[in-house]
Scaffold this motif. Structure first.
Motif, PDB file in Angstrom:
ATOM      1  N   ILE A 204       0.835  -1.204   0.000  1.00  0.00           N
ATOM      2  CA  ILE A 204       0.000   0.000   0.000  1.00  0.00           C
ATOM      3  C   ILE A 204       0.869   1.253   0.000  1.00  0.00           C
ATOM      4  O   ILE A 204       0.662   2.177  -0.800  1.00  0.00           O
ATOM      5  CB  ILE A 204      -0.940   0.013   1.219  1.00  0.00           C
ATOM      6  N   GLU A 205       1.835   1.290   0.911  1.00  0.00           N
ATOM      7  CA  GLU A 205       2.650   2.501   1.031  1.00  0.00           C
ATOM      8  C   GLU A 205       3.500   2.745  -0.209  1.00  0.00           C
ATOM      9  O   GLU A 205       3.701   3.895  -0.611  1.00  0.00           O
ATOM     10  CB  GLU A 205       3.525   2.421   2.280  1.00  0.00           C
ATOM     11  N   SER A 206       4.011   1.683  -0.812  1.00  0.00           N
ATOM     12  CA  SER A 206       4.801   1.902  -2.025  1.00  0.00           C
ATOM     13  C   SER A 206       3.921   2.408  -3.163  1.00  0.00           C
ATOM     14  O   SER A 206       4.377   3.175  -4.018  1.00  0.00           O
ATOM     15  CB  SER A 206       5.534   0.621  -2.438  1.00  0.00           C
ATOM     16  N   VAL A 263       8.727   3.185   1.591  1.00  0.00           N
ATOM     17  CA  VAL A 263       7.545   3.197   2.452  1.00  0.00           C
ATOM     18  C   VAL A 263       7.285   4.636   2.851  1.00  0.00           C
ATOM     19  O   VAL A 263       7.974   5.552   2.415  1.00  0.00           O
ATOM     20  CB  VAL A 263       7.749   2.293   3.682  1.00  0.00           C
ATOM     21  N   ALA A 264       6.268   4.839   3.710  1.00  0.00           N
ATOM     22  CA  ALA A 264       5.881   6.217   4.009  1.00  0.00           C
ATOM     23  C   ALA A 264       5.553   6.396   5.499  1.00  0.00           C
ATOM     24  O   ALA A 264       6.286   5.900   6.361  1.00  0.00           O
ATOM     25  CB  ALA A 264       4.719   6.626   3.103  1.00  0.00           C
ATOM     26  N   LEU A 265       4.452   7.059   5.777  1.00  0.00           N
ATOM     27  CA  LEU A 265       4.160   7.510   7.137  1.00  0.00           C
ATOM     28  C   LEU A 265       3.927   6.366   8.121  1.00  0.00           C
ATOM     29  O   LEU A 265       4.328   6.459   9.283  1.00  0.00           O
ATOM     30  CB  LEU A 265       2.938   8.442   7.110  1.00  0.00           C
ATOM     31  N   VAL A 266       3.265   5.297   7.689  1.00  0.00           N
ATOM     32  CA  VAL A 266       3.015   4.178   8.609  1.00  0.00           C
ATOM     33  C   VAL A 266       4.333   3.660   9.176  1.00  0.00           C
ATOM     34  O   VAL A 266       4.487   3.498  10.395  1.00  0.00           O
ATOM     35  CB  VAL A 266       2.250   3.042   7.901  1.00  0.00           C
ATOM     36  N   HIS A 267       5.286   3.404   8.301  1.00  0.00           N
ATOM     37  CA  HIS A 267       6.565   2.868   8.769  1.00  0.00           C
ATOM     38  C   HIS A 267       7.353   3.896   9.571  1.00  0.00           C
ATOM     39  O   HIS A 267       8.045   3.539  10.536  1.00  0.00           O
ATOM     40  CB  HIS A 267       7.392   2.365   7.581  1.00  0.00           C
ATOM     41  N   GLY A 268       7.269   5.152   9.178  1.00  0.00           N
ATOM     42  CA  GLY A 268       7.945   6.187   9.943  1.00  0.00           C
ATOM     43  C   GLY A 268       7.463   6.257  11.378  1.00  0.00           C
ATOM     44  O   GLY A 268       8.259   6.401  12.316  1.00  0.00           O
TER      45      GLY A 268
END
Length: 394
Positions: A204-206, A263-268
């Motif tokens: 999803i994030e990618s 990846v983006a905000l979730v992983h951050g």
């Protein structure tokens, strides 16, 4: 989102072998890379017989092997230094990781530091560039989730300051990835859920990342479709090898996608939770995913609508906003069915969690991942998101 004039670079392992019983081929590939192997694994993999099995396949090809089984949690810098010490003492020439993402990430770090020197944290944010070819590494995942076998990143916790260091350089890519779904049959429902949602988060994030491009999109869409169609089946019926195989391929595709698009905000936001409260990576991603998608929706509604089509089973004529909402609601439903609790239900005290929010906010932004999100949060918005997910109702 994609600018036609842009040029993209794609990185992946030199060789990917996947399919049932492909584990048996580890010796065949290892003998091309070295005469003595260091196997990086953990006590659970040892108890399941996978470490002995790996050693046996290597022995059949004339290779010696020693094992480092100290990976007993999510990866930390002390595991890297301990494994490196054994690697050097035993004069090993190739590294083989057998296990989940923790084992693979530790092996990646050892492979690079063994030839380039220094502390693994030196390589964070390209402060130190690994210019010398790392030790050859064969990655063999036993879960369908992290995709680490196909990525050029490793995440290692600095035990001095409790920061999960996201380290990304092409040299961290394994030389060979062996993806055998048979090895995932032993994953219990809780691990299946955690790793499956982790893989879904990657895809999803990618796909919604600001760095997405046509190659990563193709892999991300395929991964989402495979995962949403099979994740509940493997959670409820872990012996379904067909569904396990689909999840393994989906996880691999998701890993290739996010490695090349980010990846983006979730992983951050997830990494600081894992570092400070020892919530497993996949579970902390799942705790965050619906709330972060709600926050991001207006900035990526078309992309979320694309993903919503995978849940539009009756093929109703829905607007983009309806499809985006369907997707987010469906992710919530998946989390419910797989018993993903919020941070409060995990047992974290509210006052303790709130007191950690300032550090988590700084650490999340410093990782760089939130900057890839379709909607980039301010410090204040990130603080509010952390508060929201504490007792978020799926």
């Amino acid at each position: 989102m994609i600018q036609p004039q842009k040029i993209f670079t794609v990185n992946s392992p030199s060789t990917i072998i996947y399919g049932r019983n492909s584990f048996e081929r580890v010796g065949e590939y290892a003998k091309k890379l070295g005469a003595k192997a260091l196997i990086i694994s953990d006590p659970i993999m040892e108890s399941l017989g996978y470490v002995v099995q790996c050693s046996s396949y290597l022995k059949e090809q004339g290779l010696e092997a020693v094992s480092y089984l100290g990976v007993k949690s999510e990866p930390v810098d002390t595991y890297v230094s301990e494994g490196l010490e054994l690697f050097q003492a035993e004069d090993c020439e190739v590294i083989i990781s057998v296990g989940g993402g923790s084992c693979i990430d530790v092996a990646k770090a050892i492979a690079v530091v063994a030839t380039n020197g220094g502390y693994i944290g030196d390589y964070m944010k390209m402060q130190k560039i690994a210019e010398i070819t790392p030790i050859p590494h064969i990655a063999i995942p036993t879960t369908a989730g992290t995709g680490s076998e196909a990525t050029d990143a490793t995440v290692i916790t600095n035990t001095t300051n409790d920061v999960k260091m996201m380290i990304k350089q092409p040299v961290f890519l394994p030389n060979v990835a062996i993806v055998d779904p048979v090895l995932t049959l032993t994953s219990p429902p809780s691990i299946t859920a955690a790793t499956g949602i982790d893989a879904l988060s990657h895809a999803i994030e990618s796909y919604i990342s600001r760095l997405a491009h046509p190659y990563s999109d193709m892999l991300a869409l395929s991964a989402v479709e495979l995962i949403v169609k099979n994740i509940l089946q493997v959670y409820e019926n872990g012996d379904d090898l067909g569904a396990r195989e689909a999840m393994s391929i989906g996880s691999l595709q998701a890993g290739l996608s996010f490695s090349n698009a980010s990846v983006a905000l979730v992983h951050g936001m997830s990494r600081p939770i894992g570092a400070l409260f020892h919530v497993s990576h996949g579970i902390s991603n799942a705790m965050l995913l619906p709330a972060v998608l709600e926050y991001s929706k207006d900035a990526c509604i078309e992309r979320l609508a694309d993903l919503g089509k995978f849940f539009n089973k009756e093929e109703k004529d829905l607007s983009k906003e309806e499809l985006a909402n369907l997707f987010i609601d469906s992710i919530k439903e998946l989390c419910k069915k797989m018993k993903i609790g919020n941070l409060q239900e995990w047992g974290i005290e509210k006052d303790t969690f709130y007191a950690a929010i300032p550090k988590m906010t700084v650490d999340a932004l410093a990782s760089g991942s939130p900057g890839n999100n379709p909607k980039i949060p301010t410090d204040e918005e990130l603080v509010e998101l952390y508060k929201k997910v504490y007792d978020y109702e799926f």
